[in-house]
Scaffold this motif. Sequence first.
Motif, PDB file in Angstrom:
ATOM      1  N   TYR A  61     -33.534 -31.042 -27.010  1.00 38.71           N
ATOM      2  CA  TYR A  61     -32.532 -30.436 -27.789  1.00 38.71           C
ATOM      3  C   TYR A  61     -31.368 -31.339 -27.244  1.00 38.71           C
ATOM      4  N   TRP A  62     -31.117 -31.672 -26.122  1.00 36.04           N
ATOM      5  CA  TRP A  62     -29.816 -32.476 -25.785  1.00 36.04           C
ATOM      6  C   TRP A  62     -29.784 -33.741 -26.403  1.00 36.04           C
ATOM      7  N   ARG A  63     -30.997 -34.644 -26.506  1.00 35.40           N
ATOM      8  CA  ARG A  63     -30.860 -35.818 -26.996  1.00 35.40           C
ATOM      9  C   ARG A  63     -30.894 -35.730 -28.677  1.00 35.40           C
ATOM     10  N   GLN A  64     -31.482 -34.459 -29.026  1.00 34.19           N
ATOM     11  CA  GLN A  64     -31.291 -34.605 -30.578  1.00 34.19           C
ATOM     12  C   GLN A  64     -30.166 -34.089 -30.948  1.00 34.19           C
ATOM     13  N   GLY A  65     -29.293 -33.798 -30.260  1.00 35.69           N
ATOM     14  CA  GLY A  65     -27.706 -33.392 -30.653  1.00 35.69           C
ATOM     15  C   GLY A  65     -26.641 -34.663 -30.571  1.00 35.69           C
ATOM     16  N   MET A  66     -27.228 -35.636 -29.837  1.00 35.66           N
ATOM     17  CA  MET A  66     -26.489 -36.908 -29.605  1.00 35.66           C
ATOM     18  C   MET A  66     -26.182 -37.668 -30.745  1.00 35.66           C
ATOM     19  N   ASN A  67     -24.818 -37.821 -30.964  1.00 35.13           N
ATOM     20  CA  ASN A  67     -24.244 -38.669 -31.959  1.00 35.13           C
ATOM     21  C   ASN A  67     -24.113 -38.340 -33.484  1.00 35.13           C
ATOM     22  N   VAL A  68     -24.485 -36.646 -33.610  1.00 35.66           N
ATOM     23  CA  VAL A  68     -24.469 -35.995 -34.666  1.00 35.66           C
ATOM     24  C   VAL A  68     -23.206 -34.943 -34.798  1.00 35.66           C
ATOM     25  N   ARG A  69     -22.688 -34.941 -35.937  1.00 39.69           N
ATOM     26  CA  ARG A  69     -21.468 -34.209 -36.008  1.00 39.69           C
ATOM     27  C   ARG A  69     -21.918 -32.636 -35.449  1.00 39.69           C
ATOM     28  N   ASP A  70     -22.879 -32.110 -35.885  1.00 35.91           N
ATOM     29  CA  ASP A  70     -23.206 -30.787 -35.732  1.00 35.91           C
ATOM     30  C   ASP A  70     -24.239 -30.654 -34.399  1.00 35.91           C
ATOM     31  N   GLY A  71     -24.092 -31.471 -33.541  1.00 37.59           N
ATOM     32  CA  GLY A  71     -24.907 -31.597 -32.321  1.00 37.59           C
ATOM     33  C   GLY A  71     -24.918 -30.291 -31.380  1.00 37.59           C
ATOM     34  N   ASP A  72     -23.330 -29.622 -31.659  1.00 41.20           N
ATOM     35  CA  ASP A  72     -23.476 -28.390 -30.709  1.00 41.20           C
ATOM     36  C   ASP A  72     -24.276 -27.301 -31.336  1.00 41.20           C
ATOM     37  N   LYS A  73     -24.868 -27.426 -32.335  1.00 39.21           N
ATOM     38  CA  LYS A  73     -25.903 -26.403 -32.788  1.00 39.21           C
ATOM     39  C   LYS A  73     -26.933 -25.941 -32.061  1.00 39.21           C
ATOM     40  N   HIS A  74     -27.401 -27.080 -31.196  1.00 34.43           N
ATOM     41  CA  HIS A  74     -28.528 -26.974 -30.306  1.00 34.43           C
ATOM     42  C   HIS A  74     -28.020 -26.335 -28.673  1.00 34.43           C
ATOM     43  N   ASP A  75     -26.677 -26.086 -28.702  1.00 33.06           N
ATOM     44  CA  ASP A  75     -26.163 -25.757 -27.464  1.00 33.06           C
ATOM     45  C   ASP A  75     -26.913 -24.490 -26.928  1.00 33.06           C
ATOM     46  N   PRO A  76     -27.166 -23.350 -27.614  1.00 29.86           N
ATOM     47  CA  PRO A  76     -27.528 -22.174 -27.174  1.00 29.86           C
ATOM     48  C   PRO A  76     -28.960 -22.523 -26.535  1.00 29.86           C
ATOM     49  N   GLU A  77     -29.843 -23.009 -27.410  1.00 26.88           N
ATOM     50  CA  GLU A  77     -31.209 -23.376 -27.057  1.00 26.88           C
ATOM     51  C   GLU A  77     -30.992 -24.183 -25.566  1.00 26.88           C
ATOM     52  N   ILE A  78     -30.267 -25.207 -25.584  1.00 26.99           N
ATOM     53  CA  ILE A  78     -30.174 -26.035 -24.255  1.00 26.99           C
ATOM     54  C   ILE A  78     -29.785 -25.010 -23.042  1.00 26.99           C
ATOM     55  N   LEU A  79     -28.839 -24.323 -23.079  1.00 22.83           N
ATOM     56  CA  LEU A  79     -28.475 -23.390 -22.002  1.00 22.83           C
ATOM     57  C   LEU A  79     -29.499 -22.328 -21.619  1.00 22.83           C
ATOM     58  N   ARG A  80     -30.345 -21.988 -22.857  1.00 21.36           N
ATOM     59  CA  ARG A  80     -31.276 -20.935 -22.452  1.00 21.36           C
ATOM     60  C   ARG A  80     -32.412 -21.551 -21.767  1.00 21.36           C
ATOM     61  N   TYR A  81     -33.035 -22.837 -22.228  1.00 22.56           N
ATOM     62  CA  TYR A  81     -33.946 -23.482 -21.624  1.00 22.56           C
ATOM     63  C   TYR A  81     -33.745 -23.749 -19.989  1.00 22.56           C
ATOM     64  N   LEU A  82     -32.549 -24.549 -19.968  1.00 26.17           N
ATOM     65  CA  LEU A  82     -31.892 -24.678 -18.618  1.00 26.17           C
ATOM     66  C   LEU A  82     -31.917 -23.597 -17.851  1.00 26.17           C
ATOM     67  N   GLY A  83     -31.369 -22.393 -18.225  1.00 24.91           N
ATOM     68  CA  GLY A  83     -31.398 -21.126 -17.310  1.00 24.91           C
ATOM     69  C   GLY A  83     -32.839 -20.734 -17.183  1.00 24.91           C
ATOM     70  N   SER A  84     -33.845 -20.839 -17.928  1.00 23.05           N
ATOM     71  CA  SER A  84     -35.154 -20.496 -17.725  1.00 23.05           C
ATOM     72  C   SER A  84     -35.584 -21.545 -16.530  1.00 23.05           C
ATOM     73  N   SER A  85     -35.354 -22.654 -16.673  1.00 17.68           N
ATOM     74  CA  SER A  85     -35.989 -23.765 -15.649  1.00 17.68           C
ATOM     75  C   SER A  85     -35.247 -23.336 -14.287  1.00 17.68           C
ATOM     76  N   ILE A  86     -34.036 -22.997 -14.065  1.00 20.23           N
ATOM     77  CA  ILE A  86     -33.508 -22.661 -13.042  1.00 20.23           C
ATOM     78  C   ILE A  86     -33.949 -21.453 -12.511  1.00 20.23           C
ATOM     79  N   GLU A  87     -34.315 -20.450 -13.294  1.00 25.89           N
ATOM     80  CA  GLU A  87     -34.914 -19.244 -12.927  1.00 25.89           C
ATOM     81  C   GLU A  87     -36.175 -19.433 -12.255  1.00 25.89           C
ATOM     82  N   LYS A  88     -37.014 -20.302 -13.037  1.00 26.64           N
ATOM     83  CA  LYS A  88     -38.396 -20.388 -12.580  1.00 26.64           C
ATOM     84  C   LYS A  88     -38.426 -21.278 -11.269  1.00 26.64           C
ATOM     85  N   THR A  89     -37.467 -22.121 -11.064  1.00 28.25           N
ATOM     86  CA  THR A  89     -37.305 -22.876  -9.908  1.00 28.25           C
ATOM     87  C   THR A  89     -37.404 -22.018  -8.599  1.00 28.25           C
TER      88      THR A  89
END
Length: 294
Positions: free
Chosen positions: A76-104
């Motif tokens: 999602y992070w790389r998918q949002g690079m260089n495009v005007r509406d790239g921030d639309k992926h922010d909620p998913e990025i934060l959700r999956y990063l939170g999941s990764s931290i929790e699982k670790t």
Amino acid sequence: MASYTERLIAAVVASALLALIPQRVLSQDTPWEPAIQRLIHLTFNENFVTAHAIADSLLSAHPRRPEPPFYKATVYWRQGMNVRDGDKHDPEILRYLGSSIEKTERWIKLQGESAEMFLWLGNAYGLRTGLRMVRKEVFKGVIDGIEGREYLDETIAIEPDAMDANFGIGLSDYILSHNPSILRAVQRLFNLPSGDREGGLRRLKEAATRGRYNRLDAVSALAYLELYYEMDAVSAEERLRGLLAHYPNSLDYRIRYADTMLRLQMEHGRRLSKAMLDSTASIRSIAFSRKWAL
């Protein structure tokens, strides 16, 4: 037949011996390794549909591991690079990063501390730092950055040969050495270190040469720093040309390469008008085919 006590002693001894095995041996040849490596390459080549499919498969097959949600976030992070509406992926990025931290953290609680798990914590906090900074959430970004740096330092302390940790550490040292304006307001509040330009570049080059998971991130970072910070368009051109040879579908690399061509023409007098036109045309063609607004 061995008694229960004998079997228990044998199990304890085996566990103790297992704990003495270096972490890098334990982390090799994992069943999810080939899929993760393929996902990494697909993501850098911006083949996001297939990369998402692999990430989803890993999430289903290995629900307890931190890697699948981390790499889902990176797609999602790389998918949002260089495009005007790239921030639309922010909620998913934060959700999956939170999941990764929790699982670790859960894995560490059950299995104990290890260089491997500290690396994934450092990676997750590091990516979240990048997102926070891009979105101008400086306070949150600095907190995540400090947390991530501590985990990466712990990784190196446990396993000095963990080259992947050098990516985050090196990038942090380099950026802080430039005292960016975005951090000046919180420099004293958090007592941030002054950084280390040469040390940061050295660590990034080590990760780019010997890294396992973060190697391509380090190569990309070096190309970016050479072009925009070191003002070394010659080195940046060579590095970006190599990246484009492997990842011709990358719009990000094509944009950076066009910037490099412009810099070489302006600063070194190279006649690169045709190369610049070709590069710009390829950028527009790829963006049009994806229906992206740059």
